[in-house]
Design a protein around this motif. Structure first.
Motif, PDB file in Angstrom:
ATOM      1  N   GLU A  79     -44.570   8.675  54.762  1.00  0.00           N
ATOM      2  CA  GLU A  79     -43.614   8.499  55.865  1.00  0.00           C
ATOM      3  C   GLU A  79     -42.349   7.775  55.385  1.00  0.00           C
ATOM      4  O   GLU A  79     -41.229   8.194  55.675  1.00  0.00           O
ATOM      5  CB  GLU A  79     -44.265   7.727  57.005  1.00  0.00           C
ATOM      6  CG  GLU A  79     -43.339   7.489  58.173  1.00  0.00           C
ATOM      7  CD  GLU A  79     -43.995   6.673  59.287  1.00  0.00           C
ATOM      8  OE1 GLU A  79     -43.278   6.360  60.253  1.00  0.00           O
ATOM      9  OE2 GLU A  79     -45.195   6.346  59.195  1.00  0.00           O
ATOM     10  N   PHE A  80     -42.526   6.673  54.657  1.00  0.00           N
ATOM     11  CA  PHE A  80     -41.372   5.926  54.144  1.00  0.00           C
ATOM     12  C   PHE A  80     -40.580   6.804  53.178  1.00  0.00           C
ATOM     13  O   PHE A  80     -39.348   6.864  53.241  1.00  0.00           O
ATOM     14  CB  PHE A  80     -41.840   4.648  53.441  1.00  0.00           C
ATOM     15  CG  PHE A  80     -40.709   3.763  53.006  1.00  0.00           C
ATOM     16  CD1 PHE A  80     -40.317   2.694  53.796  1.00  0.00           C
ATOM     17  CD2 PHE A  80     -40.030   3.976  51.807  1.00  0.00           C
ATOM     18  CE1 PHE A  80     -39.273   1.858  53.407  1.00  0.00           C
ATOM     19  CE2 PHE A  80     -38.986   3.154  51.408  1.00  0.00           C
ATOM     20  CZ  PHE A  80     -38.610   2.094  52.209  1.00  0.00           C
ATOM     21  N   GLY A  81     -41.275   7.480  52.286  1.00  0.00           N
ATOM     22  CA  GLY A  81     -40.603   8.342  51.322  1.00  0.00           C
ATOM     23  C   GLY A  81     -39.766   9.415  51.991  1.00  0.00           C
ATOM     24  O   GLY A  81     -38.610   9.637  51.617  1.00  0.00           O
ATOM     25  N   LYS A  82     -40.323  10.092  52.975  1.00  0.00           N
ATOM     26  CA  LYS A  82     -39.583  11.148  53.672  1.00  0.00           C
ATOM     27  C   LYS A  82     -38.341  10.595  54.364  1.00  0.00           C
ATOM     28  O   LYS A  82     -37.304  11.251  54.405  1.00  0.00           O
ATOM     29  CB  LYS A  82     -40.479  11.849  54.693  1.00  0.00           C
ATOM     30  CG  LYS A  82     -41.469  12.794  54.054  1.00  0.00           C
ATOM     31  CD  LYS A  82     -42.317  13.490  55.103  1.00  0.00           C
ATOM     32  CE  LYS A  82     -43.258  14.489  54.437  1.00  0.00           C
ATOM     33  NZ  LYS A  82     -44.111  15.153  55.430  1.00  0.00           N
ATOM     34  N   LYS A  83     -38.458   9.390  54.909  1.00  0.00           N
ATOM     35  CA  LYS A  83     -37.352   8.828  55.668  1.00  0.00           C
ATOM     36  C   LYS A  83     -36.290   8.179  54.787  1.00  0.00           C
ATOM     37  O   LYS A  83     -35.094   8.302  55.066  1.00  0.00           O
ATOM     38  CB  LYS A  83     -37.894   7.798  56.667  1.00  0.00           C
ATOM     39  CG  LYS A  83     -36.874   7.350  57.684  1.00  0.00           C
ATOM     40  CD  LYS A  83     -37.543   6.606  58.824  1.00  0.00           C
ATOM     41  CE  LYS A  83     -36.512   6.279  59.889  1.00  0.00           C
ATOM     42  NZ  LYS A  83     -37.108   5.609  61.030  1.00  0.00           N
ATOM     43  N   TYR A  84     -36.694   7.489  53.705  1.00  0.00           N
ATOM     44  CA  TYR A  84     -35.746   6.670  52.958  1.00  0.00           C
ATOM     45  C   TYR A  84     -35.603   6.988  51.463  1.00  0.00           C
ATOM     46  O   TYR A  84     -34.627   6.565  50.854  1.00  0.00           O
ATOM     47  CB  TYR A  84     -36.119   5.184  53.083  1.00  0.00           C
ATOM     48  CG  TYR A  84     -36.089   4.689  54.494  1.00  0.00           C
ATOM     49  CD1 TYR A  84     -34.881   4.541  55.164  1.00  0.00           C
ATOM     50  CD2 TYR A  84     -37.264   4.384  55.167  1.00  0.00           C
ATOM     51  CE1 TYR A  84     -34.843   4.085  56.473  1.00  0.00           C
ATOM     52  CE2 TYR A  84     -37.237   3.935  56.477  1.00  0.00           C
ATOM     53  CZ  TYR A  84     -36.027   3.787  57.122  1.00  0.00           C
ATOM     54  OH  TYR A  84     -36.001   3.346  58.415  1.00  0.00           O
ATOM     55  N   ASP A  85     -36.572   7.664  50.867  1.00  0.00           N
ATOM     56  CA  ASP A  85     -36.528   7.908  49.420  1.00  0.00           C
ATOM     57  C   ASP A  85     -37.238   9.227  49.136  1.00  0.00           C
ATOM     58  O   ASP A  85     -38.311   9.254  48.538  1.00  0.00           O
ATOM     59  CB  ASP A  85     -37.194   6.738  48.680  1.00  0.00           C
ATOM     60  CG  ASP A  85     -36.926   6.742  47.188  1.00  0.00           C
ATOM     61  OD1 ASP A  85     -36.327   7.707  46.670  1.00  0.00           O
ATOM     62  OD2 ASP A  85     -37.331   5.765  46.523  1.00  0.00           O
ATOM     63  N   PRO A  86     -36.632  10.337  49.569  1.00  0.00           N
ATOM     64  CA  PRO A  86     -37.326  11.632  49.575  1.00  0.00           C
ATOM     65  C   PRO A  86     -37.450  12.297  48.196  1.00  0.00           C
ATOM     66  O   PRO A  86     -36.968  13.406  47.974  1.00  0.00           O
ATOM     67  CB  PRO A  86     -36.480  12.463  50.534  1.00  0.00           C
ATOM     68  CG  PRO A  86     -35.107  11.892  50.423  1.00  0.00           C
ATOM     69  CD  PRO A  86     -35.305  10.422  50.180  1.00  0.00           C
ATOM     70  N   GLN A  87     -38.140  11.613  47.309  1.00  0.00           N
ATOM     71  CA  GLN A  87     -38.452  12.196  46.009  1.00  0.00           C
ATOM     72  C   GLN A  87     -39.901  12.679  46.048  1.00  0.00           C
ATOM     73  O   GLN A  87     -40.750  12.057  46.695  1.00  0.00           O
ATOM     74  CB  GLN A  87     -38.244  11.166  44.907  1.00  0.00           C
ATOM     75  CG  GLN A  87     -36.782  10.695  44.850  1.00  0.00           C
ATOM     76  CD  GLN A  87     -36.576   9.688  43.757  1.00  0.00           C
ATOM     77  OE1 GLN A  87     -36.520  10.058  42.591  1.00  0.00           O
ATOM     78  NE2 GLN A  87     -36.460   8.423  44.132  1.00  0.00           N
ATOM     79  N   PRO A  88     -40.212  13.771  45.363  1.00  0.00           N
ATOM     80  CA  PRO A  88     -41.545  14.381  45.480  1.00  0.00           C
ATOM     81  C   PRO A  88     -42.712  13.447  45.178  1.00  0.00           C
ATOM     82  O   PRO A  88     -43.769  13.575  45.798  1.00  0.00           O
ATOM     83  CB  PRO A  88     -41.505  15.534  44.473  1.00  0.00           C
ATOM     84  CG  PRO A  88     -40.065  15.813  44.244  1.00  0.00           C
ATOM     85  CD  PRO A  88     -39.327  14.530  44.481  1.00  0.00           C
TER      86      PRO A  88
END
Length: 148
Positions: free
Chosen positions: A27-36
């Motif tokens: 969730e955090f990755g998708k919102k703020y740091d969208p790296q695979p």
């Protein structure tokens, strides 16, 4: 409430732990740091990490939460900055982060004598006592009114 006068250089405290879930990482990755390697378990397997890992920024945010929760109601007025931020190894789903904090410097503010400037050194460790994150943070802390 702990004021500037209640704080001594070399004071230390330790936070409780916070366990990071796979869902929180994604969730955090998708919102703020969208790296695979933060958003996709399958794609993360082919990354340098070999699997899903938390963003370093999420690790920093969790560290901040742990500090605030364990700082014994310090009379902090504002953060002034962070120095020497390093990510030593990633947090993975299910890892638990805890924070060890030490006061490394304090002085009365030159621009606002109602506050002191306090610098803290933070080390975030996982459940295996491995260093995950480290940094120094500087903040303004209110002084006792009757001691100014």
């Amino acid at each position: 409430m702990r004021f500037y006068e209640d704080i001594s250089v070399c004071d230390t405290h330790h936070s409780d732990g916070y366990q990071l879930s796979k869902e929180e990482i994604i969730e955090f990755g998708k919102k703020y740091d969208p790296q695979p390697f933060h958003t996709d378990e399958e794609a993360a397997k082919d990354s340098v990490f070999g699997g899903l890992v938390a963003s370093g920024w999420q690790t920093a945010a969790v560290s901040m939460r742990l500090y605030v929760e364990s700082s014994e109601d310090m009379a902090t007025q504002a953060g002034l900055g962070v120095d020497d931020l390093r990510w030593h190894r990633p947090l993975r789903p299910g890892d638990e982060l805890r924070l060890e904090t030490e006061i490394i410097n304090k002085r009365i503010s030159e621009s606002d004598t109602s506050c002191g400037v306090v610098t803290t050194r933070h080390e975030g460790l996982n459940q295996d006592d491995e260093l995950i994150i480290s940094y120094a943070a500087t903040a303004m802390v209110r002084r006792r009114v009757d001691e100014q």
